[in-house]
Design a protein around this motif. Structure first.
Motif, PDB file in Angstrom:
ATOM      1  N   SER A 496      -9.477  -4.398 -10.632  1.00  0.00           N
ATOM      2  CA  SER A 496      -8.343  -3.610 -11.149  1.00  0.00           C
ATOM      3  C   SER A 496      -7.123  -3.680 -10.248  1.00  0.00           C
ATOM      4  N   VAL A 497      -7.272  -4.174  -9.004  1.00  0.00           N
ATOM      5  CA  VAL A 497      -6.125  -4.293  -8.100  1.00  0.00           C
ATOM      6  C   VAL A 497      -5.705  -5.752  -8.034  1.00  0.00           C
ATOM      7  N   LYS A 498      -4.432  -5.993  -7.770  1.00  0.00           N
ATOM      8  CA  LYS A 498      -3.890  -7.348  -7.839  1.00  0.00           C
ATOM      9  C   LYS A 498      -3.427  -7.877  -6.491  1.00  0.00           C
ATOM     10  N   ARG A 499      -3.071  -7.009  -5.574  1.00  0.00           N
ATOM     11  CA  ARG A 499      -2.466  -7.463  -4.324  1.00  0.00           C
ATOM     12  C   ARG A 499      -3.515  -7.579  -3.218  1.00  0.00           C
ATOM     13  N   GLY A 500      -3.283  -8.542  -2.346  1.00  0.00           N
ATOM     14  CA  GLY A 500      -4.202  -8.720  -1.231  1.00  0.00           C
ATOM     15  C   GLY A 500      -4.141  -7.582  -0.233  1.00  0.00           C
ATOM     16  N   SER A 501      -3.023  -6.841  -0.196  1.00  0.00           N
ATOM     17  CA  SER A 501      -2.894  -5.736   0.749  1.00  0.00           C
ATOM     18  C   SER A 501      -3.602  -4.469   0.277  1.00  0.00           C
ATOM     19  N   ASP A 502      -3.975  -4.392  -1.019  1.00  0.00           N
ATOM     20  CA  ASP A 502      -4.684  -3.223  -1.543  1.00  0.00           C
ATOM     21  C   ASP A 502      -6.125  -3.238  -1.046  1.00  0.00           C
ATOM     22  N   LEU A 503      -6.665  -2.057  -0.752  1.00  0.00           N
ATOM     23  CA  LEU A 503      -8.022  -1.955  -0.204  1.00  0.00           C
ATOM     24  C   LEU A 503      -8.900  -1.131  -1.139  1.00  0.00           C
ATOM     25  N   VAL A 504     -10.037  -1.728  -1.544  1.00  0.00           N
ATOM     26  CA  VAL A 504     -11.065  -1.019  -2.304  1.00  0.00           C
ATOM     27  C   VAL A 504     -12.227  -0.752  -1.356  1.00  0.00           C
ATOM     28  N   ALA A 505     -12.672   0.507  -1.265  1.00  0.00           N
ATOM     29  CA  ALA A 505     -13.726   0.878  -0.318  1.00  0.00           C
ATOM     30  C   ALA A 505     -14.699   1.838  -0.982  1.00  0.00           C
ATOM     31  N   ARG A 506     -15.928   1.775  -0.496  1.00  0.00           N
ATOM     32  CA  ARG A 506     -16.915   2.777  -0.912  1.00  0.00           C
ATOM     33  C   ARG A 506     -16.714   3.992  -0.015  1.00  0.00           C
ATOM     34  N   TYR A 507     -16.281   5.106  -0.627  1.00  0.00           N
ATOM     35  CA  TYR A 507     -15.930   6.288   0.144  1.00  0.00           C
ATOM     36  C   TYR A 507     -17.172   7.074   0.536  1.00  0.00           C
ATOM     37  N   GLY A 508     -18.218   6.994  -0.262  1.00  0.00           N
ATOM     38  CA  GLY A 508     -19.458   7.701   0.042  1.00  0.00           C
ATOM     39  C   GLY A 508     -20.229   7.994  -1.228  1.00  0.00           C
ATOM     40  N   GLY A 509     -21.562   7.705  -1.228  1.00  0.00           N
ATOM     41  CA  GLY A 509     -22.371   7.974  -2.404  1.00  0.00           C
ATOM     42  C   GLY A 509     -21.872   7.224  -3.610  1.00  0.00           C
ATOM     43  N   GLU A 510     -21.504   7.944  -4.685  1.00  0.00           N
ATOM     44  CA  GLU A 510     -20.977   7.309  -5.884  1.00  0.00           C
ATOM     45  C   GLU A 510     -19.450   7.385  -5.938  1.00  0.00           C
ATOM     46  N   GLU A 511     -18.804   7.649  -4.792  1.00  0.00           N
ATOM     47  CA  GLU A 511     -17.349   7.739  -4.724  1.00  0.00           C
ATOM     48  C   GLU A 511     -16.752   6.451  -4.166  1.00  0.00           C
ATOM     49  N   PHE A 512     -15.619   6.008  -4.744  1.00  0.00           N
ATOM     50  CA  PHE A 512     -14.881   4.860  -4.264  1.00  0.00           C
ATOM     51  C   PHE A 512     -13.436   5.273  -4.039  1.00  0.00           C
ATOM     52  N   ALA A 513     -12.726   4.495  -3.211  1.00  0.00           N
ATOM     53  CA  ALA A 513     -11.320   4.776  -2.921  1.00  0.00           C
ATOM     54  C   ALA A 513     -10.517   3.495  -3.051  1.00  0.00           C
ATOM     55  N   ILE A 514      -9.284   3.634  -3.544  1.00  0.00           N
ATOM     56  CA  ILE A 514      -8.347   2.506  -3.611  1.00  0.00           C
ATOM     57  C   ILE A 514      -7.098   2.918  -2.838  1.00  0.00           C
ATOM     58  N   LEU A 515      -6.797   2.186  -1.781  1.00  0.00           N
ATOM     59  CA  LEU A 515      -5.645   2.468  -0.939  1.00  0.00           C
ATOM     60  C   LEU A 515      -4.534   1.484  -1.298  1.00  0.00           C
ATOM     61  N   LEU A 516      -3.369   2.022  -1.705  1.00  0.00           N
ATOM     62  CA  LEU A 516      -2.274   1.192  -2.231  1.00  0.00           C
ATOM     63  C   LEU A 516      -1.045   1.336  -1.348  1.00  0.00           C
ATOM     64  N   PRO A 517      -0.788   0.391  -0.425  1.00  0.00           N
ATOM     65  CA  PRO A 517       0.393   0.464   0.433  1.00  0.00           C
ATOM     66  C   PRO A 517       1.674   0.256  -0.356  1.00  0.00           C
ATOM     67  N   ASN A 518       2.726   0.927   0.071  1.00  0.00           N
ATOM     68  CA  ASN A 518       4.076   0.737  -0.503  1.00  0.00           C
ATOM     69  C   ASN A 518       4.031   0.784  -2.036  1.00  0.00           C
ATOM     70  N   THR A 519       3.371   1.813  -2.565  1.00  0.00           N
ATOM     71  CA  THR A 519       3.186   1.926  -4.016  1.00  0.00           C
ATOM     72  C   THR A 519       3.648   3.309  -4.479  1.00  0.00           C
ATOM     73  N   SER A 520       4.455   3.325  -5.535  1.00  0.00           N
ATOM     74  CA  SER A 520       4.965   4.584  -6.082  1.00  0.00           C
ATOM     75  C   SER A 520       3.895   5.275  -6.921  1.00  0.00           C
ATOM     76  N   ASN A 521       4.240   6.495  -7.357  1.00  0.00           N
ATOM     77  CA  ASN A 521       3.321   7.259  -8.197  1.00  0.00           C
ATOM     78  C   ASN A 521       3.058   6.529  -9.512  1.00  0.00           C
TER      79      ASN A 521
END
Length: 599
Positions: A496-521
């Motif tokens: 679902s993410v397109k940029r190499g700078s975006d980070l997809v991580a397993r936050y814990g258990g069944e939770e995931f996180a997507i960190l989007l640098p320099n990205t607006s709302n």
């Protein structure tokens, strides 16, 4: 009168000059004192733990209340004292490696208070004040650092166990000749334990000659070139042993050489056997009787040693060899005797051996290399081959002597060490189940982006995802199928993410996180919609879900411009609050801060 006038005038001028210098020194001293008082006042008001340390005198010159609280520092009115003198020594030891840079950025300091522990994040600058080098230290409590350091300690213990299971001598040191670590075999050889050697120097164990040779080879390795050499070594029990050293450069994450890794093998027995064979061959020339005796001795050695030994004359005919040597070529020793290289080797192998043999016979110098041999039964063996010239004074026969050694176990050990190191590196940053970034990698990336975005005034966005009704999925489909579902969600999220700078991580258990640098709302919302769309199209069955018949996720979206004095945990708090809203509005949707409705 003229004779008395000039000395008096000179004296008056000298007094005036000294007075002027005294005024200048007094002003400079006052300015320095004012600067120190101003810095102390700022430290007193700072929310961070701050202190001034004279590391050479091991004396705390000033500490604000927050620092006193963090490290249990007491103030008698004239001086500050640590509750444990060991804590002061720990801090000085942490700062010492950064003396030349005069700056410390974000190192962890773990303090033990009885049964309790605390981890601080340390930043420091070294300044010269009134001729003294003073450290100005900022300390921040890092609650996540305690579990991080525990995990690092577990990884170090695993690495130590791997090292200690290897029988070869292994040690590694930095560019300043300080030992960073070693295995039990090397430490035990010196009558010590590995932890007793850490921080010491090789000069504590080696002779001047041995140390000089080691440093000569180390200079090549520190330039980035691995090397191999064999040297005689004086053991603590006065024995002389022959060690084959394989020396490799140690590199950091920036691919910079920071030290040396040495893996040594005891080849004394092999050398003694080789020397014995040479001595016996020389004695063979003295008489026919001695010749016969030596032939019997060589034949006995050939038949008893497990290492392949053999001879090929200058015409390419096999003129002798033991059974292990013949087995390398798929023959028995009797069947191999008298055969020519062209009958035994493939065209490619034949060309290689002919080039080598010609070189050895022309130069008279031996050749050493390693070769992988595939046996008829499918097994493969690594051999270390030494090919050298021989000459029979009686018959005038010339040829090549093969002295080989089975190093398959050593190769497996080296591979085991390399695999262990690679596994430790992967475990440090990748979640083993889903193969996306783990929580540690996420935390470090978020902290880094928070600082850069605060400095540049950019927007930073975070998406927190939670799989809906995942407990019911595990309870009804089983944990093995639940693990497979986590892997599929990780893949769909990464897609679902397109940029190499975006980070997809397993936050814990069944939770995931997507960190989007320099990205607006708005940009963050688009990513959330992509995740929901991919999940819908995947149609992973979940008949026990409260949100529908397929696996779905709820998403919390947050976007902030980091501000001075605000911790990066604020971004996580906002995203978590929006995730809570999405869950209570029916799941399988996203909620965003500032929106009255959600998708």
């Amino acid at each position: 009168m003229q004779g008395s006038f000039y000395p008096a005038a000179w004296m008056q001028a000298s007094i005036a000059l000294l007075s002027l210098l005294l005024v200048v020194v007094t002003i400079l001293w006052a300015l320095a004192a004012r600067k120190v008082r101003a810095k102390r006042l700022a430290m007193q008001k700072s929310p961070a733990g701050q202190m001034t340390l004279d590391s050479e005198a091991k004396q705390v010159l000033f500490a604000n209340p927050r620092f006193c609280e963090l490290v249990q520092l007491s103030n008698s009115g004239k001086s500050w004292q640590f509750s444990s003198h060991e804590h002061l020594n720990q801090l000085i030891a942490l700062l010492e490696p950064y003396q030349k840079q005069a700056r410390v950025e974000g190192i962890h300091w773990k303090l033990e208070f009885g049964e309790h522990a605390r981890v601080l994040l340390i930043y420091a600058n070294l300044e010269v004040v009134r001729g003294r080098e003073l450290w100005y230290v900022n300390a921040y409590e890092n609650a996540q650092g305690y579990s991080y350091l525990n995990r690092i300690e577990q990884e170090q213990a695993l690495f130590a166990n791997v090292l200690n299971s290897i029988p070869e001598f292994i040690y590694f040191k930095d560019a300043e000749e300080r030992l960073l670590g070693c295995n039990q075999a090397w430490a035990g050889f010196h009558g010590l334990k590995p932890n007793e050697l850490t921080g010491k120097r090789l000069s504590d164990f080696l002779t001047r000659r041995e140390l000089s040779l080691s440093q000569a080879y180390d200079s090549e390795v520190l330039a980035g070139k691995p090397c191999q050499h064999t040297e005689w070594f004086s053991a603590p029990d006065s024995r002389q042993i022959l060690l084959q050293h394989n020396v490799y450069p140690l590199k950091n994450q920036q691919d910079e050489v920071t030290g040396v890794l040495n893996v040594s093998y005891d080849v004394t027995k092999w050398h003694e056997l080789n020397r014995q064979l040479e001595q016996e061959n020389q004695n063979r020339l003295s008489s026919e009787k001695e010749l016969g005796r030596q032939n019997n001795l060589i034949r006995t050695v050939f038949n008893s040693t497990p290492d392949p030994l053999g001879f090929i004359d200058d015409k390419g005919n096999f003129v002798g060899g033991n059974e292990p040597f013949a087995k390398m070529f798929g023959y028995t020793s009797d069947a191999l005797l008298g055969k020519h290289l062209t009958e035994v080797l493939s065209a490619e192998q034949l060309e290689q051996h002919q080039v080598q043999n010609s070189q050895i016979l022309e130069t008279g110098k031996p050749l050493r290399y390693e070769e992988l041999v595939y046996l008829d039964d499918g097994h493969q063996i690594w051999y270390e081959v030494i090919k050298g010239p021989y000459f029979d004074d009686v018959s005038g026969e010339r040829g090549i002597i093969f002295i080989t050694r089975d190093v398959t176990e050593r190769k497996a050990t080296e591979q085991q060490l390399a695999d262990a190191i690679m596994q430790l590196q992967e475990l440090s940053f990748i979640d083993s189940l889903t193969q996306v970034a783990n929580r540690r990698s996420f935390d470090e990336k978020l902290q880094q982006l928070w600082l850069t975005h605060r400095r540049e005034g950019l927007e930073l966005s975070l998406l927190l995802l939670d799989i809906d009704s995942f407990k019911q999925y595990n309870d009804n489909y089983g944990h093995q199928q639940g693990d497979e579902a986590l892997r599929q969600v990780a893949k769909l999220t990464s897609r679902s993410v397109k940029r190499g700078s975006d980070l997809v991580a397993r936050y814990g258990g069944e939770e995931f996180a997507i960190l989007l640098p320099n990205t607006s709302n708005e940009g963050a919302k688009l990513v959330a919609e992509n995740v929901l769309k991919n999940m819908t199209e995947a149609q992973i069955p979940h008949e026990y879900s409260e949100a529908g018949e397929y696996i779905s996720v709820s998403i919390g979206v947050a976007t902030v411009v980091p501000q001075q004095g605000v911790d990066y945990g604020e971004l996580v708090r906002i995203a978590d609050l929006q995730l809570y809203r999405a869950k209570h509005q029916g799941k399988a949707r996203y909620c965003c801060a500032g929106d009255s409705a959600s998708a």
